[in-house]
Design a protein around this motif. Structure first.
Motif, PDB file in Angstrom:
ATOM      1  N   GLU A   1       0.832  13.436  -1.402  1.00  9.99           N
ATOM      2  CA  GLU A   1       1.396  13.938  -2.444  1.00  9.99           C
ATOM      3  C   GLU A   1       0.778  14.344  -4.136  1.00  9.99           C
ATOM      4  OE1 GLU A   1       3.797  11.215  -5.565  1.00  9.99           O
ATOM      5  OE2 GLU A   1       5.819  12.232  -3.857  1.00  9.99           O
ATOM      6  N   THR A   2      -1.005  14.213  -3.897  1.00 10.92           N
ATOM      7  CA  THR A   2      -1.888  14.505  -4.958  1.00 10.92           C
ATOM      8  C   THR A   2      -3.192  15.097  -4.621  1.00 10.92           C
ATOM      9  OG1 THR A   2      -1.636  12.273  -6.361  1.00 10.92           O
ATOM     10  CG2 THR A   2      -3.756  14.145  -6.373  1.00 10.92           C
ATOM     11  N   GLU A   3      -2.777  15.114  -2.899  1.00  7.07           N
ATOM     12  CA  GLU A   3      -3.743  16.617  -1.954  1.00  7.07           C
ATOM     13  C   GLU A   3      -3.263  17.003  -1.730  1.00  7.07           C
ATOM     14  OE1 GLU A   3      -7.384  17.204   0.136  1.00  7.07           O
ATOM     15  OE2 GLU A   3      -6.476  16.118  -1.470  1.00  7.07           O
ATOM     16  N   LEU A   4      -1.666  17.190  -1.215  1.00  6.27           N
ATOM     17  CA  LEU A   4      -1.171  18.236  -0.769  1.00  6.27           C
ATOM     18  C   LEU A   4      -0.659  19.196  -1.731  1.00  6.27           C
ATOM     19  CD1 LEU A   4       0.330  19.281   1.255  1.00  6.27           C
ATOM     20  CD2 LEU A   4       2.607  17.957   0.543  1.00  6.27           C
ATOM     21  N   ALA A   5      -0.173  18.568  -3.278  1.00  7.60           N
ATOM     22  CA  ALA A   5      -0.323  19.394  -4.142  1.00  7.60           C
ATOM     23  C   ALA A   5      -1.568  20.638  -4.002  1.00  7.60           C
ATOM     24  CB  ALA A   5       0.047  18.732  -5.537  1.00  7.60           C
ATOM     25  N   ARG A   6      -2.765  19.521  -4.323  1.00  6.69           N
ATOM     26  CA  ARG A   6      -3.794  20.120  -4.553  1.00  6.69           C
ATOM     27  C   ARG A   6      -4.013  21.391  -3.685  1.00  6.69           C
ATOM     28  NH1 ARG A   6      -8.583  20.936  -2.531  1.00  6.69           N
ATOM     29  NH2 ARG A   6      -8.328  19.915  -1.119  1.00  6.69           N
ATOM     30  N   LEU A   7      -4.188  21.343  -2.466  1.00 11.56           N
ATOM     31  CA  LEU A   7      -3.713  22.045  -1.313  1.00 11.56           C
ATOM     32  C   LEU A   7      -3.103  23.282  -1.228  1.00 11.56           C
ATOM     33  CD1 LEU A   7      -4.517  20.009   1.544  1.00 11.56           C
ATOM     34  CD2 LEU A   7      -6.453  21.578   0.859  1.00 11.56           C
ATOM     35  N   LEU A   8      -2.047  22.991  -1.912  1.00  8.98           N
ATOM     36  CA  LEU A   8      -1.157  23.970  -2.189  1.00  8.98           C
ATOM     37  C   LEU A   8      -1.314  24.948  -3.561  1.00  8.98           C
ATOM     38  CD1 LEU A   8       2.104  22.658  -2.091  1.00  8.98           C
ATOM     39  CD2 LEU A   8       1.543  23.989  -0.674  1.00  8.98           C
TER      40      LEU A   8
ATOM     41  N   VAL B   1      -7.657   7.760   1.459  1.00 10.65           N
ATOM     42  CA  VAL B   1      -8.115   8.687   2.472  1.00 10.65           C
ATOM     43  C   VAL B   1      -7.399   8.730   3.750  1.00 10.65           C
ATOM     44  CG1 VAL B   1      -9.628   8.189   4.647  1.00 10.65           C
ATOM     45  CG2 VAL B   1     -10.009   7.820   2.490  1.00 10.65           C
ATOM     46  N   PHE B   2      -5.951   7.348   3.823  1.00  5.78           N
ATOM     47  CA  PHE B   2      -5.003   7.941   5.181  1.00  5.78           C
ATOM     48  C   PHE B   2      -3.755   9.016   4.718  1.00  5.78           C
ATOM     49  CE2 PHE B   2      -1.637   6.425   7.967  1.00  5.78           C
ATOM     50  CZ  PHE B   2      -1.807   7.425   8.983  1.00  5.78           C
ATOM     51  N   GLY B   3      -3.451   8.664   3.242  1.00  3.05           N
ATOM     52  CA  GLY B   3      -3.312  10.052   2.561  1.00  3.05           C
ATOM     53  C   GLY B   3      -3.413  11.079   2.752  1.00  3.05           C
ATOM     54  N   GLN B   4      -5.251  11.284   2.860  1.00  3.57           N
ATOM     55  CA  GLN B   4      -5.276  12.675   2.174  1.00  3.57           C
ATOM     56  C   GLN B   4      -5.336  12.956   3.275  1.00  3.57           C
ATOM     57  OE1 GLN B   4      -9.178  11.468   0.415  1.00  3.57           O
ATOM     58  NE2 GLN B   4      -8.165  12.196  -1.661  1.00  3.57           N
ATOM     59  N   GLN B   5      -5.301  12.820   4.788  1.00  3.72           N
ATOM     60  CA  GLN B   5      -5.607  12.616   5.727  1.00  3.72           C
ATOM     61  C   GLN B   5      -4.017  13.467   6.581  1.00  3.72           C
ATOM     62  OE1 GLN B   5      -6.965   9.955   7.560  1.00  3.72           O
ATOM     63  NE2 GLN B   5      -9.706  10.692   7.908  1.00  3.72           N
ATOM     64  N   ILE B   6      -3.087  12.687   6.192  1.00  7.37           N
ATOM     65  CA  ILE B   6      -1.462  13.315   6.158  1.00  7.37           C
ATOM     66  C   ILE B   6      -1.794  14.729   6.048  1.00  7.37           C
ATOM     67  CG2 ILE B   6       0.322  12.695   6.034  1.00  7.37           C
ATOM     68  CD1 ILE B   6      -0.424   9.164   6.309  1.00  7.37           C
ATOM     69  N   ALA B   7      -1.824  14.434   4.352  1.00  6.45           N
ATOM     70  CA  ALA B   7      -1.684  15.519   3.455  1.00  6.45           C
ATOM     71  C   ALA B   7      -1.952  17.038   4.097  1.00  6.45           C
ATOM     72  CB  ALA B   7      -2.063  15.327   2.002  1.00  6.45           C
ATOM     73  N   ARG B   8      -3.458  17.399   4.113  1.00  8.19           N
ATOM     74  CA  ARG B   8      -4.049  17.865   4.942  1.00  8.19           C
ATOM     75  C   ARG B   8      -3.283  18.414   6.427  1.00  8.19           C
ATOM     76  NH1 ARG B   8      -8.934  14.210   3.995  1.00  8.19           N
ATOM     77  NH2 ARG B   8      -9.404  15.069   1.707  1.00  8.19           N
ATOM     78  N   ALA B   9      -3.008  17.310   7.083  1.00  8.71           N
ATOM     79  CA  ALA B   9      -2.317  18.385   8.976  1.00  8.71           C
ATOM     80  C   ALA B   9      -0.991  18.570   7.518  1.00  8.71           C
ATOM     81  CB  ALA B   9      -1.610  16.386   9.233  1.00  8.71           C
ATOM     82  N   VAL B  10       0.127  18.457   7.348  1.00  5.94           N
ATOM     83  CA  VAL B  10       1.200  18.757   6.640  1.00  5.94           C
ATOM     84  C   VAL B  10       0.991  19.927   6.133  1.00  5.94           C
ATOM     85  CG1 VAL B  10       2.837  18.970   4.692  1.00  5.94           C
ATOM     86  CG2 VAL B  10       2.572  16.680   5.870  1.00  5.94           C
ATOM     87  N   TYR B  11      -0.455  20.252   5.369  1.00  7.23           N
ATOM     88  CA  TYR B  11      -0.515  21.507   4.970  1.00  7.23           C
ATOM     89  C   TYR B  11      -0.905  22.750   5.794  1.00  7.23           C
ATOM     90  CZ  TYR B  11      -2.592  25.250   2.019  1.00  7.23           C
ATOM     91  OH  TYR B  11      -2.906  26.589   2.166  1.00  7.23           O
ATOM     92  N   GLY B  12      -1.590  21.330   7.356  1.00  4.79           N
ATOM     93  CA  GLY B  12      -2.044  22.865   8.336  1.00  4.79           C
ATOM     94  C   GLY B  12      -0.202  23.500   8.526  1.00  4.79           C
ATOM     95  N   GLY B  13       0.671  22.772   8.646  1.00  6.47           N
ATOM     96  CA  GLY B  13       1.864  23.450   8.609  1.00  6.47           C
ATOM     97  C   GLY B  13       2.653  24.380   7.794  1.00  6.47           C
ATOM     98  N   ILE B  14       2.391  24.558   6.720  1.00  7.05           N
ATOM     99  CA  ILE B  14       2.552  25.321   5.258  1.00  7.05           C
ATOM    100  C   ILE B  14       2.208  25.940   4.685  1.00  7.05           C
ATOM    101  CG2 ILE B  14       4.551  23.418   5.122  1.00  7.05           C
ATOM    102  CD1 ILE B  14       3.661  22.223   2.474  1.00  7.05           C
TER     103      ILE B  14
ATOM    104  N   GLN C   1       0.620  -1.125   0.300  1.00  4.69           N
ATOM    105  CA  GLN C   1      -0.040  -0.010  -0.522  1.00  4.69           C
ATOM    106  C   GLN C   1       0.758   0.961  -0.049  1.00  4.69           C
ATOM    107  OE1 GLN C   1      -2.798  -0.517   3.083  1.00  4.69           O
ATOM    108  NE2 GLN C   1      -4.051  -1.136   2.220  1.00  4.69           N
ATOM    109  N   HIS C   2       2.024   0.780  -0.268  1.00  7.20           N
ATOM    110  CA  HIS C   2       3.071   2.623   0.147  1.00  7.20           C
ATOM    111  C   HIS C   2       2.908   2.938  -1.198  1.00  7.20           C
ATOM    112  CE1 HIS C   2       5.621   0.470   3.510  1.00  7.20           C
ATOM    113  NE2 HIS C   2       4.661   1.212   3.896  1.00  7.20           N
ATOM    114  N   PRO C   3       3.018   2.359  -2.536  1.00 12.09           N
ATOM    115  CA  PRO C   3       2.697   3.596  -3.410  1.00 12.09           C
ATOM    116  C   PRO C   3       1.139   4.292  -3.625  1.00 12.09           C
ATOM    117  CG  PRO C   3       3.655   1.418  -3.935  1.00 12.09           C
ATOM    118  CD  PRO C   3       2.991   0.938  -2.826  1.00 12.09           C
ATOM    119  N   ALA C   4       0.262   3.581  -2.954  1.00 14.16           N
ATOM    120  CA  ALA C   4      -1.239   4.608  -2.979  1.00 14.16           C
ATOM    121  C   ALA C   4      -1.064   5.741  -1.353  1.00 14.16           C
ATOM    122  CB  ALA C   4      -2.009   3.503  -2.615  1.00 14.16           C
ATOM    123  N   LEU C   5      -0.106   5.350  -0.864  1.00 16.27           N
ATOM    124  CA  LEU C   5      -0.398   6.721   0.348  1.00 16.27           C
ATOM    125  C   LEU C   5      -0.207   7.594   0.017  1.00 16.27           C
ATOM    126  CD1 LEU C   5      -0.681   6.720   3.159  1.00 16.27           C
ATOM    127  CD2 LEU C   5       1.580   5.278   3.772  1.00 16.27           C
TER     128      LEU C   5
END
Length: 86
Positions: free
Chosen positions: A31-38, A71-84, A22-26
């Motif tokens: 990456e996809t969600e963080l790019a979208r948020l940025l 879903v988990f990857g999107q949640q991680i991206a949102r948490a990272v985006y909260g810091g940047i 599942q690492h590649p999907a995560l």
């Protein structure tokens, strides 16, 4: 137009194990969600001014959506985006 170079050297997930298949999907989901948020929300002012960050505290992520790496990857991206984010 602004170019954003994003390099995630290491993503540390404490207290949770993700099967290696599942690492590649995560990774893709983060990456996809963080790019979208940025694109939608931009960067915080210090990063927009060119400041580099050694690390970004992502806070706590509540695992929702079962074992779905997307879903988990999107949640991680949102948490990272909260810091940047803007």
């Amino acid at each position: 137009m602004m170019n954003i170079n994003l390099h995630i050297e290491r993503l540390i997930l404490e207290g949770i194990e993700i099967p290696s298949r599942q690492h590649p999907a995560l990774q893709n989901a983060v990456e996809t969600e963080l790019a979208r948020l940025l694109v939608e929300g931009g960067l915080g002012s210090s990063l927009a001014a060119g400041e580099a960050l050694r690390e970004v505290p992502g806070g706590t992520v509540q695992v929702a959506g079962g074992n779905d790496p997307t879903v988990f990857g999107q949640q991680i991206a949102r948490a990272v985006y909260g810091g940047i984010g803007g």
